[in-house]
Design a protein around this motif. Structure first.
Motif, PDB file in Angstrom:
ATOM      1  N   LEU A 333       0.823  -1.216   0.000  1.00 47.02           N
ATOM      2  CA  LEU A 333       0.000   0.000   0.000  1.00 47.02           C
ATOM      3  C   LEU A 333       0.856   1.265   0.000  1.00 47.02           C
ATOM      4  CD1 LEU A 333      -2.808  -0.956   2.561  1.00 47.02           C
ATOM      5  CD2 LEU A 333      -2.799  -1.235   0.080  1.00 47.02           C
ATOM      6  N   GLY A 339       7.961   6.666   3.635  1.00 46.84           N
ATOM      7  CA  GLY A 339       7.097   7.183   4.702  1.00 46.84           C
ATOM      8  C   GLY A 339       6.429   6.082   5.486  1.00 46.84           C
ATOM      9  N   ASP A 340       5.573   6.493   6.430  1.00 40.69           N
ATOM     10  CA  ASP A 340       4.927   5.547   7.334  1.00 40.69           C
ATOM     11  C   ASP A 340       3.408   5.544   7.200  1.00 40.69           C
ATOM     12  OD1 ASP A 340       7.394   4.855   8.378  1.00 40.69           O
ATOM     13  OD2 ASP A 340       7.287   6.343   9.979  1.00 40.69           O
ATOM     14  N   GLN A 341       2.832   6.696   6.883  1.00 40.39           N
ATOM     15  CA  GLN A 341       1.375   6.797   6.887  1.00 40.39           C
ATOM     16  C   GLN A 341       0.778   6.278   5.579  1.00 40.39           C
ATOM     17  OE1 GLN A 341      -0.602  10.136   8.741  1.00 40.39           O
ATOM     18  NE2 GLN A 341      -0.047   8.817  10.457  1.00 40.39           N
ATOM     19  N   ILE A 342      -0.363   5.618   5.700  1.00 37.62           N
ATOM     20  CA  ILE A 342      -1.110   5.147   4.522  1.00 37.62           C
ATOM     21  C   ILE A 342      -2.131   6.230   4.215  1.00 37.62           C
ATOM     22  CG2 ILE A 342      -2.533   3.291   3.580  1.00 37.62           C
ATOM     23  CD1 ILE A 342      -1.313   1.456   5.757  1.00 37.62           C
ATOM     24  N   ASN A 343      -1.766   7.160   3.311  1.00 39.33           N
ATOM     25  CA  ASN A 343      -2.648   8.300   3.064  1.00 39.33           C
ATOM     26  C   ASN A 343      -2.991   8.488   1.582  1.00 39.33           C
ATOM     27  OD1 ASN A 343      -0.122   9.135   2.348  1.00 39.33           O
ATOM     28  ND2 ASN A 343       0.107  10.637   3.992  1.00 39.33           N
ATOM     29  N   LEU A 349      -6.411   2.956  -2.881  1.00 35.35           N
ATOM     30  CA  LEU A 349      -6.169   1.818  -1.991  1.00 35.35           C
ATOM     31  C   LEU A 349      -7.125   0.668  -2.307  1.00 35.35           C
ATOM     32  CD1 LEU A 349      -5.640   3.713   1.402  1.00 35.35           C
ATOM     33  CD2 LEU A 349      -3.875   2.682  -0.049  1.00 35.35           C
TER      34      LEU A 349
ATOM     35  N   MET B   1       4.598  10.903   3.416  1.00 31.65           N
ATOM     36  CA  MET B   1       5.075  11.671   4.564  1.00 31.65           C
ATOM     37  C   MET B   1       6.586  11.885   4.473  1.00 31.65           C
ATOM     38  SD  MET B   1       4.612  10.740   8.587  1.00 31.65           S
ATOM     39  CE  MET B   1       6.172   9.855   8.635  1.00 31.65           C
ATOM     40  N   VAL B  94      -3.141  10.324  10.002  1.00 34.41           N
ATOM     41  CA  VAL B  94      -4.162   9.391   9.523  1.00 34.41           C
ATOM     42  C   VAL B  94      -4.164   8.176  10.448  1.00 34.41           C
ATOM     43  CG1 VAL B  94      -4.902   7.913   7.611  1.00 34.41           C
ATOM     44  CG2 VAL B  94      -3.840  10.135   7.131  1.00 34.41           C
ATOM     45  N   TYR B  96      -5.210   5.069  10.272  1.00 36.06           N
ATOM     46  CA  TYR B  96      -5.646   4.252   9.131  1.00 36.06           C
ATOM     47  C   TYR B  96      -6.659   3.173   9.521  1.00 36.06           C
ATOM     48  CZ  TYR B  96      -5.353   0.895   5.288  1.00 36.06           C
ATOM     49  OH  TYR B  96      -5.666   0.023   4.268  1.00 36.06           O
TER      50      TYR B  96
END
Lengths: 371, 371
Positions: A333, A339-343, A349, B1, B94, B96
């Protein structure tokens, strides 16, 4: 339930032999302690090599690991096997987390024709999958609903069409392990044979474009070892996480045929946590830096790891121990190096999450001679 | 991010100091490996005492562990704290697995008044709980529905009435850990203060009549140690699993007031597996005997353990690290000394599952001066 006879192992000494751990490696005192003090030593000796700590719980004559072309099981019907002789002696078996029981449900009639089991974290995704597969296999009828076979509980959801079973497993090793114990017993009670089981999931990628699909070569732990370790009766037990190599190649060929998205074969790291356990900087707890995180993820990449998720190691270990042909197919994803966030937007998605379904749907269709 | 600044720790050396592990205790090579070979050593040195391996990720000035009467925090508003300085610098967060984000939801408006958070495995049970609490607190209106705040996902379910939030967490340590990371960040973003969090769950009892309720004194692991261990960036990190002693006594007093069912205070063993991990003889895999199982369960009983479940250790560790007043209240569905299968009639199990809800509902009512 009355105590069950155990024809396979009958003494504590034999258990220790099976676990390949000398008595001194037990994490607990050898007898029940008189007081309530916890044991002083808590970890197995790091000097014991991994292969010596590996365990086979299979009775003699049953090979460990998934069947291969060289394996006699490949030439005849391969019934689903348990690694537990107790179950055959039980009058009733309540699969509590499925809300199913051998005394109230006719397992051979309900499940005897199952040849493909697909599992994934989310109940709604597994419902989407059964509808997709039904259409792909020409088994769908207008307006047809697929009832949740586990409607008596909200722990897991299960759907079936023709020879395909679709089951949710929640998130993390313990959640999928409960499901697999009960699923493998279900297939055993139903006398299923030649079953292929595939986990279709989501993951974080390492050095891959988001949306890429990873077919797992080897499931490894957070120290990059191809092992699944658990504590059984206070002792550390380690099992292999090998998967079926031929199935990996067959799935890769299906992706080449489809030619819809990037697919790679790589190692999959299975962790016990999504935040600190995967080196994320955005959890409620974090005591390391971006630099430390990058060093860890680059070390993982150098070890052949291409994605990170939370179920593959116990999935590989349990399916292998019970002779099930198993594979793990996960979409990435995001790229964790970035990065770390799933945005990403919801619709992006959602499309990514269909990719393992399309690949595995095609594989099933082809296996049944309908592609 | 984009990579985030980290004002708290800025070098690998400091990370190792924070983890209380000398560099040689790392489970990974100190730099990214050139090849793909896994590291040779895989376990921390058993010679390092547990307390030396304990970690505090809290910035200086923030006490570790839950607040007590002697703690200055008890005398003023105790805001929910994170053990991660990165989050304050994030423009958007987020969450998630809740399908919530600080850029699309007004957390202070939605959650700022929350004082009690109750968590449990099953989504439907947490829905039942919010309806029960609403009625108990006189906040229910005829025909009122409680919408699932996390309707955009099927990973978790969340409900709210007045100062009470009710959240499901699925099964097992990884599943509840994901939820807790996002829940604690939610409470932080909402600027909540003086929050009490209680897990209301189910468990297997040891030497107790089924239906008994256990209030957890200490959460212990499968080796009976009051620790939660996890792998962070390839290193073993151990956290304390202490819970709020005063809260245990307050809850016990509530049960005495109610006088509806047996309640005991005892240690709770938290395992990573429901079958082999809890010494069951009825899983798909089992390579020990009834005698071995009984020896293990009796040793657990001698260590003060009265019930077994799969979430309490990480719950205690994470809530303690973030200064949340936390408790675990679980009903026992069976006595594991008598058997492994949960085969009581559905209506009996349903009534058992209401018991922690009734106890905690009474506690909340009393805390709000409405009992």
């Amino acid at each position: 339930m009355q105590p069950l006879p155990d024809p396979f192992l009958s003494s504590a000494e034999e258990v220790l032999r099976a676990a390949c751990l000398p008595p001194s490696k037990s994490l607990l005192p050898s007898a029940a302690p008189a007081g309530s003090s916890p044991p002083a030593s808590s970890v197995a000796d790091p000097g014991v090599p991994a292969q010596d700590r590996a365990v086979s719980c299979l009775p003699p004559g049953i090979l460990s690991g998934p069947p291969t072309r060289e394996d006699p099981r490949a030439y005849s019907d391969c019934l689903v096997q348990l690694s537990n002789p107790n179950v055959a002696a039980m009058k009733e078996d309540v699969l509590y987390h499925f809300s199913l029981s051998t005394s109230t449900h006719d397992f051979p009639a309900m499940f005897g024709d199952v040849k493909f089991v697909c599992v994934g974290g989310s109940p709604s995704r597994m419902n989407t999958f059964i509808r997709y597969v039904a259409a792909e296999l020409g088994l769908a009828h207008p307006g047809e609903e697929y009832p949740n076979i586990c409607a008596g509980t909200d722990r897991y959801a299960m759907y079936k069409v023709g020879p395909v079973l679709s089951v949710s497993h929640g998130m993390g090793i313990p959640s999928i392990a409960i499901m697999l114990h009960e699923l493998i017993k279900l297939l055993y009670h139903a006398r299923c044979s030649n079953v292929t089981i595939i986990r279709i999931g989501t993951s974080g990628g390492i050095g891959l474009e988001p949306g890429s699909v990873v077919i797992t070569q080897q499931a490894v732990d957070a120290c990059f070892k191809p092992e699944f370790e658990q504590i059984v009766l206070g002792k550390r037990v380690v099992r292999s996480t090998n998967l079926d190599e031929q199935l990996v190649q067959e799935l890769m060929q299906c992706s080449t045929n489809l030619n819809e998205f990037t697919t790679v074969v790589g190692n999959t790291m299975c962790t016990l946590d999504f935040y600190e356990g995967q080196g994320r900087l955005d959890g409620a707890l974090c005591c390391y830096t971006e630099k430390d995180k990058q060093a860890y993820l680059h070390a993982a990449h150098a070890a052949g790891i291409r994605n990170i998720e939370m179920e593959s190691s116990v999935f590989a270990a349990m399916c292998g121990a019970c002779g099930l042909r198993a594979a793990v197919v996960c979409v990435t994803l995001l790229d964790r190096l970035q990065g770390d966030q799933i945005n990403s937007p919801h619709e992006v998605l959602a499309e990514y999450q269909q990719r393992p379904q399309r690949l595995v749907g095609h594989f099933i269709k082809k296996s049944l001679g309908r592609a």
